[in-house]
Motif scaffolding. Structure first.
Motif, PDB file in Angstrom:
ATOM      1  N   THR A 258       0.834  -1.195   0.000  1.00  0.00           N
ATOM      2  CA  THR A 258       0.000   0.000   0.000  1.00  0.00           C
ATOM      3  C   THR A 258       0.876   1.254   0.000  1.00  0.00           C
ATOM      4  N   THR A 259       0.238   2.411  -0.093  1.00  0.00           N
ATOM      5  CA  THR A 259       0.988   3.657  -0.048  1.00  0.00           C
ATOM      6  C   THR A 259       1.684   3.832   1.290  1.00  0.00           C
ATOM      7  N   GLY A 260       1.124   3.233   2.322  1.00  0.00           N
ATOM      8  CA  GLY A 260       1.745   3.299   3.638  1.00  0.00           C
ATOM      9  C   GLY A 260       2.722   2.185   3.901  1.00  0.00           C
ATOM     10  N   SER A 261       3.033   1.411   2.842  1.00  0.00           N
ATOM     11  CA  SER A 261       4.021   0.322   2.896  1.00  0.00           C
ATOM     12  C   SER A 261       3.571  -0.895   3.698  1.00  0.00           C
ATOM     13  N   SER A 262       2.277  -1.087   3.857  1.00  0.00           N
ATOM     14  CA  SER A 262       1.794  -2.358   4.377  1.00  0.00           C
ATOM     15  C   SER A 262       1.887  -3.389   3.264  1.00  0.00           C
ATOM     16  N   THR A 263       2.359  -4.573   3.596  1.00  0.00           N
ATOM     17  CA  THR A 263       2.639  -5.575   2.571  1.00  0.00           C
ATOM     18  C   THR A 263       1.834  -6.848   2.778  1.00  0.00           C
ATOM     19  N   THR A 264       1.616  -7.549   1.673  1.00  0.00           N
ATOM     20  CA  THR A 264       0.957  -8.853   1.657  1.00  0.00           C
ATOM     21  C   THR A 264       1.760  -9.756   0.747  1.00  0.00           C
ATOM     22  N   TYR A 265       1.936 -11.015   1.152  1.00  0.00           N
ATOM     23  CA  TYR A 265       2.698 -11.975   0.362  1.00  0.00           C
ATOM     24  C   TYR A 265       1.923 -13.269   0.187  1.00  0.00           C
ATOM     25  N   ALA A 266       2.137 -13.897  -0.956  1.00  0.00           N
ATOM     26  CA  ALA A 266       1.647 -15.254  -1.128  1.00  0.00           C
ATOM     27  C   ALA A 266       2.423 -16.167  -0.191  1.00  0.00           C
ATOM     28  N   ASP A 267       1.764 -17.203   0.293  1.00  0.00           N
ATOM     29  CA  ASP A 267       2.431 -18.130   1.210  1.00  0.00           C
ATOM     30  C   ASP A 267       3.684 -18.735   0.582  1.00  0.00           C
ATOM     31  N   SER A 268       3.631 -18.964  -0.716  1.00  0.00           N
ATOM     32  CA  SER A 268       4.733 -19.645  -1.401  1.00  0.00           C
ATOM     33  C   SER A 268       6.013 -18.805  -1.469  1.00  0.00           C
ATOM     34  N   VAL A 269       5.906 -17.496  -1.253  1.00  0.00           N
ATOM     35  CA  VAL A 269       7.096 -16.637  -1.351  1.00  0.00           C
ATOM     36  C   VAL A 269       7.441 -15.967  -0.026  1.00  0.00           C
ATOM     37  N   GLN A 270       6.594 -16.160   0.969  1.00  0.00           N
ATOM     38  CA  GLN A 270       6.819 -15.544   2.276  1.00  0.00           C
ATOM     39  C   GLN A 270       8.197 -15.908   2.808  1.00  0.00           C
ATOM     40  N   GLY A 271       8.950 -14.898   3.213  1.00  0.00           N
ATOM     41  CA  GLY A 271      10.275 -15.135   3.758  1.00  0.00           C
ATOM     42  C   GLY A 271      11.381 -15.158   2.710  1.00  0.00           C
ATOM     43  N   ARG A 272      11.015 -15.255   1.448  1.00  0.00           N
ATOM     44  CA  ARG A 272      12.016 -15.274   0.362  1.00  0.00           C
ATOM     45  C   ARG A 272      11.967 -14.009  -0.484  1.00  0.00           C
ATOM     46  N   PHE A 273      10.776 -13.468  -0.679  1.00  0.00           N
ATOM     47  CA  PHE A 273      10.596 -12.277  -1.511  1.00  0.00           C
ATOM     48  C   PHE A 273      10.279 -11.071  -0.630  1.00  0.00           C
ATOM     49  N   SER A 274      10.671  -9.901  -1.113  1.00  0.00           N
ATOM     50  CA  SER A 274      10.379  -8.669  -0.384  1.00  0.00           C
ATOM     51  C   SER A 274       9.951  -7.589  -1.372  1.00  0.00           C
ATOM     52  N   ILE A 275       8.798  -6.985  -1.113  1.00  0.00           N
ATOM     53  CA  ILE A 275       8.295  -5.916  -1.962  1.00  0.00           C
ATOM     54  C   ILE A 275       8.528  -4.580  -1.276  1.00  0.00           C
ATOM     55  N   SER A 276       8.878  -3.577  -2.068  1.00  0.00           N
ATOM     56  CA  SER A 276       9.072  -2.238  -1.536  1.00  0.00           C
ATOM     57  C   SER A 276       8.696  -1.228  -2.614  1.00  0.00           C
ATOM     58  N   ARG A 277       8.594   0.035  -2.228  1.00  0.00           N
ATOM     59  CA  ARG A 277       8.236   1.056  -3.203  1.00  0.00           C
ATOM     60  C   ARG A 277       8.915   2.371  -2.865  1.00  0.00           C
ATOM     61  N   ASP A 278       9.105   3.177  -3.900  1.00  0.00           N
ATOM     62  CA  ASP A 278       9.609   4.529  -3.762  1.00  0.00           C
ATOM     63  C   ASP A 278       8.539   5.434  -4.341  1.00  0.00           C
ATOM     64  N   ASN A 279       7.773   6.066  -3.481  1.00  0.00           N
ATOM     65  CA  ASN A 279       6.633   6.855  -3.952  1.00  0.00           C
ATOM     66  C   ASN A 279       7.082   8.052  -4.795  1.00  0.00           C
ATOM     67  N   ALA A 280       8.213   8.648  -4.450  1.00  0.00           N
ATOM     68  CA  ALA A 280       8.697   9.796  -5.220  1.00  0.00           C
ATOM     69  C   ALA A 280       9.038   9.396  -6.653  1.00  0.00           C
TER      70      ALA A 280
END
Length: 121
Positions: free
Chosen positions: A52-74
């Motif tokens: 989300t815009t506030g950097s709350s994240t959701t992951y599929a169970d299959s990638v939890q702990g291996r993948f990381s999502i992030s964003r640069d709003n600017a």
């Protein structure tokens, strides 16, 4: 018009890492949630991760702990860091963005063109 330009896909051996990027441009008033989906041959497109815009994240169970999502709003960019890759992670990865083109526009979802990730065993 909105564009989502993805980069960072490729071929990697099992256990390796890749980092995907997706940059949004065009007529955008605001961007809300952004995410990564993937589609393997013969399978339906599935959510990998979202943020989300506030950097709350959701992951599929299959990638939890291996993948990381992030964003640069600017920079209007979302990233997907993929570690400990497995052959079953092989798919076309698509980024998505929920956006408004103007203040009064409804929220629309736009998709990137997809980038291939192939993990060899």
């Amino acid at each position: 018009q909105v564009q989502l330009v993805e980069s960072g896909g490729g071929l990697v051996q099992a256990g390796g890492s890749l980092r995907l990027s997706c940059a949004a441009s065009g007529t955008i008033f605001s961007i809300g949630a952004m995410g990564w989906y993937r589609q393997a041959p013969g399978k339906q497109r599935e959510l990998v991760a979202s943020i989300t815009t506030g950097s709350s994240t959701t992951y599929a169970d299959s990638v939890q702990g291996r993948f990381s999502i992030s964003r640069d709003n600017a920079k209007r960019t979302v990233y997907l860091q993929m570690n400990s890759l497995k052959p079953e992670d092989t798919a076309v990865y698509y980024c998505s963005a929920d956006y408004r083109s103007t203040f009064q526009s409804p929220v629309s979802r736009y998709w990137g063109q997809g980038t291939q990730v192939t993990v060899s065993s």
